[in-house]
Write a protein that holds these residues in place. Structure first.
Motif, PDB file in Angstrom:
ATOM      1  N   GLN A  78      76.235  77.047  96.669  1.00 17.96           N
ATOM      2  CA  GLN A  78      75.905  77.155  98.057  1.00 17.96           C
ATOM      3  C   GLN A  78      76.335  76.223  99.078  1.00 17.96           C
ATOM      4  N   ARG A  79      76.154  74.742  98.652  1.00 24.22           N
ATOM      5  CA  ARG A  79      76.666  73.602  99.243  1.00 24.22           C
ATOM      6  C   ARG A  79      77.807  73.759  99.619  1.00 24.22           C
ATOM      7  N   SER A  80      78.934  73.839  98.797  1.00 22.48           N
ATOM      8  CA  SER A  80      80.310  73.888  98.804  1.00 22.48           C
ATOM      9  C   SER A  80      80.719  75.253  99.673  1.00 22.48           C
ATOM     10  N   ARG A  81      80.014  76.485  99.617  1.00 19.62           N
ATOM     11  CA  ARG A  81      80.267  77.406 100.678  1.00 19.62           C
ATOM     12  C   ARG A  81      79.846  76.949 102.025  1.00 19.62           C
ATOM     13  N   GLY A  82      78.387  76.419 102.060  1.00 21.88           N
ATOM     14  CA  GLY A  82      78.256  75.892 103.483  1.00 21.88           C
ATOM     15  C   GLY A  82      79.168  75.098 104.240  1.00 21.88           C
ATOM     16  N   MET A  83      79.684  73.824 103.444  1.00 14.50           N
ATOM     17  CA  MET A  83      80.543  73.155 104.027  1.00 14.50           C
ATOM     18  C   MET A  83      81.779  73.891 104.469  1.00 14.50           C
TER      19      MET A  83
END
Length: 488
Positions: free
Chosen positions: A204-209
């Motif tokens: 989720q964090r990778s996608r958010g960035m």
């Protein structure tokens, strides 16, 4: 070191008067401090909250970037306007120094290149101001919350564009750019927000960035296209009898920024609850100096005070990797205008199409390739991106036809679309929730410093040694950030 999680365990999300999210605090082993487990219903609620917040952040960034980038294709015309209006004033004095710099680096005596160099100077000033203010903005958001600082930054941008709309003199235009440089902190705040609402080392964090990168790429495609449309029409001033053909695009920027300010006020909920905030900025003058001292920023000495030495060392390597990558990348990116005019005689429209091509590939890479990468693969993906940039730089420097040039630019765009997002994701894993804004602000400020230095450095090599040497040296030097990243 404590980290926060709001994606998988949203049982602690509570909506107070300001609608703030209350992320669950995890210890280093990943266990909840309150030893409670989220029910399936609460997990669904948490996922919906995360998705909603990400959507608000992305829409806000996209709206803001439309106003921010509309000026880019207009800048040569704006400077030409002031060259006629302010020959004996501040513009004329700065132009003399630009000419001396051009002669010193062996640049051709063409008005177009003087304009490009002057525009680069304005851009460097903007980046340098971001370098000074982004760490402070991030630190303030750790104390007072993300929402107030997002609103303050947008209000500052509205002010900047309003001053631009009345910039009948170069001095007023310069004041507008200075105000904008001081207040343009929403990008670093957005990365801190994504880190607030997503678990460490998660997809989720990778996608958010990556989605922040997508918003950036789309903004840098659509905004300049709108600006180019404005540049085709001379519009008489609406507020004065003096003709100022750039007032309408300035009004557009004011309207877009105001819309974004209202959108954030209505839709954005606080992501850093009071219990996770820093108590204060730190120990007064010492902390303030650390937030603008380049060596202190590279060492991240004003942040990560509760982290292990190993974590601090990893963040330092990431900071140097990011700085050196953008130092090389921004310089080579800036010199593309010279290269395409010098070797291929590209018109402004052809150059515009070239940058649309670059932006489209970057958006596709960030919205497709990066979003499908597994969590924890950011280091490998960033390394791959920098490795791909090396042959891309050689191809651009060697290009004798547009086909070879565009093949090199395709590799260049792939690397550009992967590296920054991955490095941002990696650095967001470090520090507690009360330090995250400061860490992300310092990280972004290092990129701003590199963008302030890179163009002048690259231009000096380009005009003294030629494009092949310039791009070859740049390609080879990408090995340095690659080696630094291996040490993280």
């Amino acid at each position: 070191m404590k980290r926060t999680r709001t994606a998988e365990n949203e049982s602690s999300i509570s909506n107070g008067e300001n609608g703030s999210a209350e992320p669950t605090v995890l210890n280093e082993d990943g266990d909840d401090d309150d030893q409670t487990a989220a029910s399936p219903k609460e997990q669904v609620r948490g996922a919906a909250y995360r998705s909603s917040t990400m959507r608000v952040v992305m829409i806000s960034l996209l709206i803001e970037l439309l106003g921010f980038t509309v000026i880019l294709p207009l800048l040569p015309s704006i400077l030409e306007y002031y060259s006629r209006q302010d020959q004996n004033g501040l513009y004329g004095r700065i132009l003399e120094n630009v000419n001396q710099f051009r002669v010193g680096i062996g640049g051709p005596q063409l008005e177009k290149f003087n304009t490009v160099l002057f525009g680069g100077l304005i851009g460097s000033l903007f980046s340098f101001l971001q370098f000074l203010t982004n760490p402070l903005i991030g630190a303030l958001s750790d104390v007072y919350g993300r929402r107030p600082m997002m609103l303050v930054c947008m209000a500052t941008m509205v002010t900047s564009y309003a001053v631009w709309s009345m910039a009948f003199s170069f001095e007023v235009f310069l004041i507008a750019r200075i105000i904008g440089g001081i207040g343009h902190g929403n990008v670093s705040l957005s990365t801190a927000i994504v880190a607030d609402i997503t678990p460490p080392k998660s997809k989720q964090r990778s996608r958010g960035m990556a989605m922040i990168g997508v918003a950036f790429s789309i903004g840098f495609i659509v905004g300049p296209m709108i600006g180019a449309a404005f540049s085709m029409y001379g519009v008489r001033s609406l507020l004065s009898t003096q003709e100022y053909p750039f007032q309408l695009p300035a009004f557009f920027a004011v309207a877009v920024a105001t819309l974004d300010l209202l959108f954030l006020w209505a839709r954005f909920r606080e992501t850093l609850p009071e219990k996770n905030r820093a108590a204060s900025l730190g120990d007064g003058i010492h902390t303030a100096v650390d937030l603008i001292n380049p060596m202190a920023l590279f060492s991240f000495s004003s942040a990560l005070r509760g982290s292990s030495e190993k974590d601090r060392q990893s963040v330092r390597y990431l900071g140097w990797t990011y700085f050196l990558f953008l130092l090389l990348f921004s310089g080579l990116e800036y010199s593309l205008t010279f290269l395409t005019h010098d070797k291929f005689q590209y018109s402004s429209m052809q150059q515009g199409r070239m940058f649309v091509f670059i932006g489209a590939i970057m958006a596709a890479v960030q919205g497709g390739y990066l979003r499908r990468q597994k969590a924890g693969t950011e280091k490998r993906t960033a390394t791959t991106g920098m490795c791909v940039l090396i042959p891309g730089m050689f191809m651009v420097g060697l290009a004798s036809s547009s086909v070879v040039l565009y093949c090199g630019l395709a590799l260049y765009s792939f690397g550009a679309g992967t590296v920054v997002s991955c490095l941002t994701t990696m650095v967001s894993e470090y520090g507690s929730s009360s330090e995250r804004g400061r860490v992300m602000g310092i990280f972004r400020s290092l990129g701003s410093l590199s963008r302030a230095i890179g163009p002048a450095l690259c231009c000096s090599i380009y005009w003294s040694a030629g494009p092949l040497v310039c791009y070859s040296i740049g390609g080879i030097l990408f090995a340095v950030p690659i080696l630094l990243l291996r040490r993280v």
